[in-house]
Design a protein around this motif. Structure first.
Motif, PDB file in Angstrom:
ATOM      1  N   SER A  18      -6.232   4.984  -1.991  1.00 16.71           N
ATOM      2  CA  SER A  18      -7.624   5.316  -1.687  1.00 16.71           C
ATOM      3  C   SER A  18      -7.762   5.597  -0.195  1.00 16.71           C
ATOM      4  O   SER A  18      -6.955   5.116   0.606  1.00 16.71           O
ATOM      5  CB  SER A  18      -8.525   4.144  -2.066  1.00 16.71           C
ATOM      6  OG  SER A  18      -8.291   3.059  -1.202  1.00 16.71           O
ATOM      7  N   PRO A  19      -8.783   6.342   0.192  1.00 23.24           N
ATOM      8  CA  PRO A  19      -8.985   6.644   1.626  1.00 23.24           C
ATOM      9  C   PRO A  19      -9.094   5.366   2.461  1.00 23.24           C
ATOM     10  O   PRO A  19      -8.594   5.325   3.584  1.00 23.24           O
ATOM     11  CB  PRO A  19     -10.303   7.417   1.634  1.00 23.24           C
ATOM     12  CG  PRO A  19     -10.381   8.047   0.287  1.00 23.24           C
ATOM     13  CD  PRO A  19      -9.724   7.071  -0.653  1.00 23.24           C
ATOM     14  N   ALA A  20      -9.717   4.326   1.918  1.00 22.67           N
ATOM     15  CA  ALA A  20      -9.871   3.072   2.660  1.00 22.67           C
ATOM     16  C   ALA A  20      -8.503   2.445   2.923  1.00 22.67           C
ATOM     17  O   ALA A  20      -8.221   1.990   4.039  1.00 22.67           O
ATOM     18  CB  ALA A  20     -10.753   2.109   1.879  1.00 22.67           C
ATOM     19  N   SER A  21      -7.648   2.415   1.907  1.00 25.43           N
ATOM     20  CA  SER A  21      -6.308   1.857   2.074  1.00 25.43           C
ATOM     21  C   SER A  21      -5.509   2.690   3.053  1.00 25.43           C
ATOM     22  O   SER A  21      -4.720   2.172   3.851  1.00 25.43           O
ATOM     23  CB  SER A  21      -5.579   1.813   0.733  1.00 25.43           C
ATOM     24  OG  SER A  21      -6.262   0.976  -0.162  1.00 25.43           O
ATOM     25  N   LEU A  69       0.830  -1.203   0.000  1.00 27.10           N
ATOM     26  CA  LEU A  69       0.000   0.000   0.000  1.00 27.10           C
ATOM     27  C   LEU A  69       0.866   1.256   0.000  1.00 27.10           C
ATOM     28  O   LEU A  69       0.534   2.251  -0.651  1.00 27.10           O
ATOM     29  CB  LEU A  69      -0.914   0.011   1.231  1.00 27.10           C
ATOM     30  CG  LEU A  69      -2.005  -1.051   1.237  1.00 27.10           C
ATOM     31  CD1 LEU A  69      -2.743  -1.037   2.563  1.00 27.10           C
ATOM     32  CD2 LEU A  69      -2.984  -0.813   0.099  1.00 27.10           C
ATOM     33  N   LEU A  70       1.988   1.173   0.726  1.00 20.85           N
ATOM     34  CA  LEU A  70       2.861   2.343   0.811  1.00 20.85           C
ATOM     35  C   LEU A  70       3.452   2.702  -0.542  1.00 20.85           C
ATOM     36  O   LEU A  70       3.680   3.868  -0.838  1.00 20.85           O
ATOM     37  CB  LEU A  70       3.984   2.092   1.824  1.00 20.85           C
ATOM     38  CG  LEU A  70       3.570   2.256   3.281  1.00 20.85           C
ATOM     39  CD1 LEU A  70       4.697   1.811   4.197  1.00 20.85           C
ATOM     40  CD2 LEU A  70       3.202   3.696   3.583  1.00 20.85           C
ATOM     41  N   SER A  71       3.703   1.683  -1.371  1.00 18.67           N
ATOM     42  CA  SER A  71       4.246   1.997  -2.694  1.00 18.67           C
ATOM     43  C   SER A  71       3.193   2.724  -3.530  1.00 18.67           C
ATOM     44  O   SER A  71       3.523   3.551  -4.367  1.00 18.67           O
ATOM     45  CB  SER A  71       4.749   0.735  -3.393  1.00 18.67           C
ATOM     46  OG  SER A  71       3.703  -0.144  -3.653  1.00 18.67           O
ATOM     47  N   GLN A  72       1.922   2.428  -3.276  1.00 18.65           N
ATOM     48  CA  GLN A  72       0.855   3.198  -3.938  1.00 18.65           C
ATOM     49  C   GLN A  72       0.811   4.612  -3.366  1.00 18.65           C
ATOM     50  O   GLN A  72       0.592   5.591  -4.075  1.00 18.65           O
ATOM     51  CB  GLN A  72      -0.505   2.535  -3.719  1.00 18.65           C
ATOM     52  CG  GLN A  72      -0.672   1.239  -4.486  1.00 18.65           C
ATOM     53  CD  GLN A  72      -1.965   0.548  -4.110  1.00 18.65           C
ATOM     54  OE1 GLN A  72      -2.987   1.187  -3.927  1.00 18.65           O
ATOM     55  NE2 GLN A  72      -1.924  -0.766  -4.004  1.00 18.65           N
ATOM     56  N   ILE A 126      -3.579   1.448   6.522  1.00 12.49           N
ATOM     57  CA  ILE A 126      -2.199   1.739   6.906  1.00 12.49           C
ATOM     58  C   ILE A 126      -2.172   2.371   8.289  1.00 12.49           C
ATOM     59  O   ILE A 126      -1.386   1.976   9.150  1.00 12.49           O
ATOM     60  CB  ILE A 126      -1.541   2.676   5.868  1.00 12.49           C
ATOM     61  CG1 ILE A 126      -1.316   1.919   4.562  1.00 12.49           C
ATOM     62  CG2 ILE A 126      -0.233   3.223   6.406  1.00 12.49           C
ATOM     63  CD1 ILE A 126      -0.681   2.753   3.474  1.00 12.49           C
ATOM     64  N   GLN A 127      -3.028   3.325   8.512  1.00 12.00           N
ATOM     65  CA  GLN A 127      -3.062   4.003   9.814  1.00 12.00           C
ATOM     66  C   GLN A 127      -3.295   3.000  10.933  1.00 12.00           C
ATOM     67  O   GLN A 127      -2.652   3.049  11.977  1.00 12.00           O
ATOM     68  CB  GLN A 127      -4.185   5.060   9.836  1.00 12.00           C
ATOM     69  CG  GLN A 127      -4.026   6.156   8.820  1.00 12.00           C
ATOM     70  CD  GLN A 127      -2.937   7.157   9.182  1.00 12.00           C
ATOM     71  OE1 GLN A 127      -2.379   7.100  10.261  1.00 12.00           O
ATOM     72  NE2 GLN A 127      -2.618   8.042   8.255  1.00 12.00           N
ATOM     73  N   ALA A 128      -4.215   2.059  10.710  1.00 11.14           N
ATOM     74  CA  ALA A 128      -4.536   1.061  11.729  1.00 11.14           C
ATOM     75  C   ALA A 128      -3.325   0.193  12.016  1.00 11.14           C
ATOM     76  O   ALA A 128      -3.021  -0.112  13.168  1.00 11.14           O
ATOM     77  CB  ALA A 128      -5.713   0.209  11.262  1.00 11.14           C
ATOM     78  N   HIS A 129      -2.619  -0.215  10.981  1.00 12.79           N
ATOM     79  CA  HIS A 129      -1.448  -1.056  11.150  1.00 12.79           C
ATOM     80  C   HIS A 129      -0.335  -0.286  11.868  1.00 12.79           C
ATOM     81  O   HIS A 129       0.339  -0.798  12.762  1.00 12.79           O
ATOM     82  CB  HIS A 129      -0.948  -1.556   9.793  1.00 12.79           C
ATOM     83  CG  HIS A 129       0.303  -2.376   9.903  1.00 12.79           C
ATOM     84  ND1 HIS A 129       0.276  -3.717  10.236  1.00 12.79           N
ATOM     85  CD2 HIS A 129       1.602  -2.052   9.740  1.00 12.79           C
ATOM     86  CE1 HIS A 129       1.529  -4.164  10.267  1.00 12.79           C
ATOM     87  NE2 HIS A 129       2.354  -3.179   9.964  1.00 12.79           N
ATOM     88  N   LEU A 130      -0.165   0.975  11.496  1.00  9.52           N
ATOM     89  CA  LEU A 130       0.907   1.795  12.062  1.00  9.52           C
ATOM     90  C   LEU A 130       0.713   2.020  13.553  1.00  9.52           C
ATOM     91  O   LEU A 130       1.666   2.264  14.280  1.00  9.52           O
ATOM     92  CB  LEU A 130       0.959   3.146  11.341  1.00  9.52           C
ATOM     93  CG  LEU A 130       1.520   3.103   9.925  1.00  9.52           C
ATOM     94  CD1 LEU A 130       1.474   4.495   9.316  1.00  9.52           C
ATOM     95  CD2 LEU A 130       2.953   2.608   9.932  1.00  9.52           C
TER      96      LEU A 130
END
Ligand SMILES: [Zn+2]
Length: 88
Positions: free
Chosen positions: A26-29, A16-19, A33-37
């Motif tokens: 997208s806002p969902a992605s 996702l970070l490469s995107q 990421i925020q949740a994982h971080l």
């Protein structure tokens, strides 16, 4: 093994970070990421260095410059892979 599963999460976030680098996230992605971080210091560290690099690029280039030079992007991705390997 929970740690193994977590590493899979990191790889997903990595994709996702490469995107994110290409500004195609997208806002969902982004929320994913925020949740994982919230619970993954190595990924937080990576994102911090990512932000630093992007700021540096913007500082050096004109306002019309693309978000990140391909070389800088490759460097960041390589650094992130190393981070993931270091945790294995
Ligand atoms: Zn992670």
């Amino acid at each position: 093994m929970e740690s193994g599963e977590h590493q899979d999460d990191c790889k997903q976030v990595f994709a996702l970070l490469s995107q994110y680098l290409d500004a195609e996230l997208s806002p969902a992605s982004c929320e994913e990421i925020q949740a994982h971080l919230a619970d993954c210091p190595p990924c937080i560290e990576f994102l911090e260095s990512l932000k630093r690099t992007i700021r540096l690029c913007h500082h050096c280039e004109s306002a019309e410059a693309p978000p990140l030079a391909p070389e800088a992007r490759e460097q960041l991705l390589a650094a992130y892979r190393k981070t993931l390997l270091g945790r294995a």
